[in-house]
Write an enzyme that holds these catalytic residues in place. Structure first.
Site, PDB file in Angstrom:
ATOM      1  N   HIS A 124       0.831  -1.216   0.000  1.00  0.00           N
ATOM      2  CA  HIS A 124       0.000   0.000   0.000  1.00  0.00           C
ATOM      3  C   HIS A 124       0.864   1.265   0.000  1.00  0.00           C
ATOM      4  CE1 HIS A 124      -3.668  -2.336   0.943  1.00  0.00           C
ATOM      5  NE2 HIS A 124      -2.847  -3.062   1.695  1.00  0.00           N
ATOM      6  N   SER A 157      14.895  19.415 -16.234  1.00  0.00           N
ATOM      7  CA  SER A 157      13.975  20.548 -16.160  1.00  0.00           C
ATOM      8  C   SER A 157      14.510  21.715 -16.960  1.00  0.00           C
ATOM      9  CB  SER A 157      13.783  20.974 -14.700  1.00  0.00           C
ATOM     10  OG  SER A 157      13.008  22.152 -14.615  1.00  0.00           O
ATOM     11  N   LYS A 216      18.168  19.298 -11.809  1.00  0.00           N
ATOM     12  CA  LYS A 216      17.147  18.276 -11.670  1.00  0.00           C
ATOM     13  C   LYS A 216      17.356  17.193 -12.731  1.00  0.00           C
ATOM     14  CE  LYS A 216      12.147  17.985 -10.891  1.00  0.00           C
ATOM     15  NZ  LYS A 216      11.703  16.982 -11.857  1.00  0.00           N
ATOM     16  N   GLU A 230       9.806   6.400 -17.484  1.00  0.00           N
ATOM     17  CA  GLU A 230       8.647   7.155 -17.963  1.00  0.00           C
ATOM     18  C   GLU A 230       8.349   6.829 -19.426  1.00  0.00           C
ATOM     19  OE1 GLU A 230       9.178  11.062 -15.041  1.00  0.00           O
ATOM     20  OE2 GLU A 230       9.730  11.201 -17.150  1.00  0.00           O
TER      21      GLU A 230
END
Length: 462
Positions: free
Chosen positions: A184, A314, A320, A327
């Site tokens: 979970h 970014s 970043k 992805e």
């Protein structure tokens, strides 16, 4: 465009202007004119298989004395050149065309006839010679089976073997590192990296087994059913001779379909294989998302691993770095899941003796195979192979994991364990410290019972 040269071609519907340098004829040009839908032509893998099918049909007709040696050889040579990709520019017809794929079948007939005529000096007719003993209605379903089989055998299964081998290698390297398990998305009992990664590898291997089982049905070909499944205008032995010829060209043990009516009217085999590809997509998406979560941070996330830094993450936040490979693979998987829906809807359009969404079924099935093969290799080489483990962060989180108290359930009971876990979490202390205070057990005994590595072995820890 005004300077472009044309020639006049004729078919059963009359005359038509065709680009002078085109190897196709009037029927292909009509389809180009009629279907300006997407600008997406049939894929290279489909045209390759179509060339193989046409060559095998010519070989079968020659063996049955329906084509003389010169014509049969010329058609086979031209079809082989099409299969090799020498004439892909002459297959311009949109995926979204006539539902039987007749336009693409005639495109192949016209191109092969043109090449074979030029090479042999004989007048070779697209219908009478190249399409002999055939119909679009059996050629296109057969080509779907052949193209999907070859792409799976040559690209997808090797890619999945590479992925599982990469995962298993990393699992062996990291087998002794214990980390917090999660259910979970919440802290749970510890596991090792080896256990976590081997679960991924098993998922992929199980997907491979399912796909391999489906290949049995793909090997059965409806060629010889011609227009509606009866085999009208084909020699009774044509299906057998064709299967032998396509086997000789591919090395794959293709066989005639027992009931060719099924092969023309339904696309159940494509639906089955698409379902297995969807299952694989789900597994790859799960692995991709696990990698994203494990890589999250580096300070405010889980920070368990660092994926290879491949590009700036970014346009506005310097420094970043994003998990771009997981992805990208997850997006490819989403496309495959969507393709499965399209194939399912397409297969429902088997009206009476013919399915009429064959081109879109072919396009989506082959795209799914390609996406999964490329995605698997990319995930292996650019994400899993090179990620590093942040052992300090993992140990810190593991030491404070209040769920470790589960191991004392048999000694102190569930209620007492829950109270210790809540106190350890509230005070930000190691569970072993609080357990020592609350139970009176020795530190040595607690360390032994709460050893995370020991707990990954399951069972009763005496």
């Amino acid at each position: 465009m005004a300077d472009k040269k044309f020639r006049t071609e004729r078919d059963s519907m009359g005359e038509l202007q065709v680009p002078a340098d085109a190897l196709y004829g009037a029927q292909t040009q009509r389809a180009v004119n009629n279907f300006p839908i997407s600008g997406i032509p049939m894929s290279r893998s489909f045209i390759r298989a179509l060339g193989l099918v046409k060559g095998a049909c010519a070989a079968a007709n020659y063996r049955l004395d329906l084509l003389d040696e010169k014509l049969g050889a010329a058609i086979q040579d031209a079809a082989e050149a099409v299969a090799e990709g020498q004439y892909d520019d002459h297959f311009p017809i949109d995926v979204f065309q006539t539902g039987s794929g007749t336009s693409t079948n005639m495109n192949a007939n016209e191109v092969i006839a043109h090449i074979a005529s030029d090479n042999s000096g004989e007048k070779i007719h697209p219908n009478d010679h190249v399409n002999m003993s055939q119909s679009s209605n059996d050629v296109i379903p057969t080509t779907i089976h052949v193209s999907a089989y070859l792409e799976i055998e040559e690209k997808l299964l090797p890619a999945l073997n590479h992925l599982t081998s990469t995962i298993e290698k990393r699992a062996e390297e990291l087998k002794d590192i214990t980390k917090t398990g999660r259910t979970h998305l919440m802290d749970a009992m510890p596991v090792t990296f080896g256990q976590e990664l081997n679960a991924w590898a098993t998922q992929i291997r199980q997907c491979m087994y399912r796909i391999q089982a489906g290949l049995t049905r793909l090997r059965a070909l409806p060629q010889g059913g011609t227009a509606v499944g009866t085999g009208i205008n084909a020699h009774p032995e044509f299906g057998e001779r064709f299967a032998a010829a396509i086997k000789a060209r591919t090395g794959i043990a293709f066989t005639p379909m027992d009931n060719k009516f099924v092969g023309l009217a339904s696309q159940d085999v494509a639906v089955e294989m698409s379902g297995q590809l969807k299952t694989l997509a789900v597994a790859l998406m799960k692995i991709s998302n696990d990698l994203r979560w494990m890589n999250s941070g580096p300070l405010a996330g889980l920070g368990e691993i660092a994926l290879p830094a491949l590009q700036p993450g970014s346009s506005i936040m310097p420094g970043k770095v994003n998990p771009v490979i997981p992805e990208a693979v997850a997006m490819a998987c989403a496309q495959v899941i969507g393709n499965d829906t399209t194939i399912t809807i397409g297969a429902q359009s088997g009206n009476f003796q013919l399915n009429v969404m064959l081109p879109v079924i072919a396009y989506n099935l082959l795209q799914s195979i390609e996406l999964l093969a490329n995605g698997a290799r990319t995930l292996a080489d650019l994400a899993i192979e090179g990620f590093t483990v942040n052992q300090e962060s993992i140990k810190s989180a593991l030491d404070k994991n209040p769920i470790l108290i589960t191991a004392l359930n048999r000694v102190i009971g569930y209620e007492k364990g829950a109270a210790i876990a809540k106190k350890a979490y509230a005070e930000g202390r190691a569970v072993i410290e609080v357990a020592k205070e609350e139970t009176g057990m020795s530190e040595k005994e607690l360390k032994e019972l709460l050893d995370p590595a020991r707990l990954t072995q399951g069972g009763i820890n005496d």
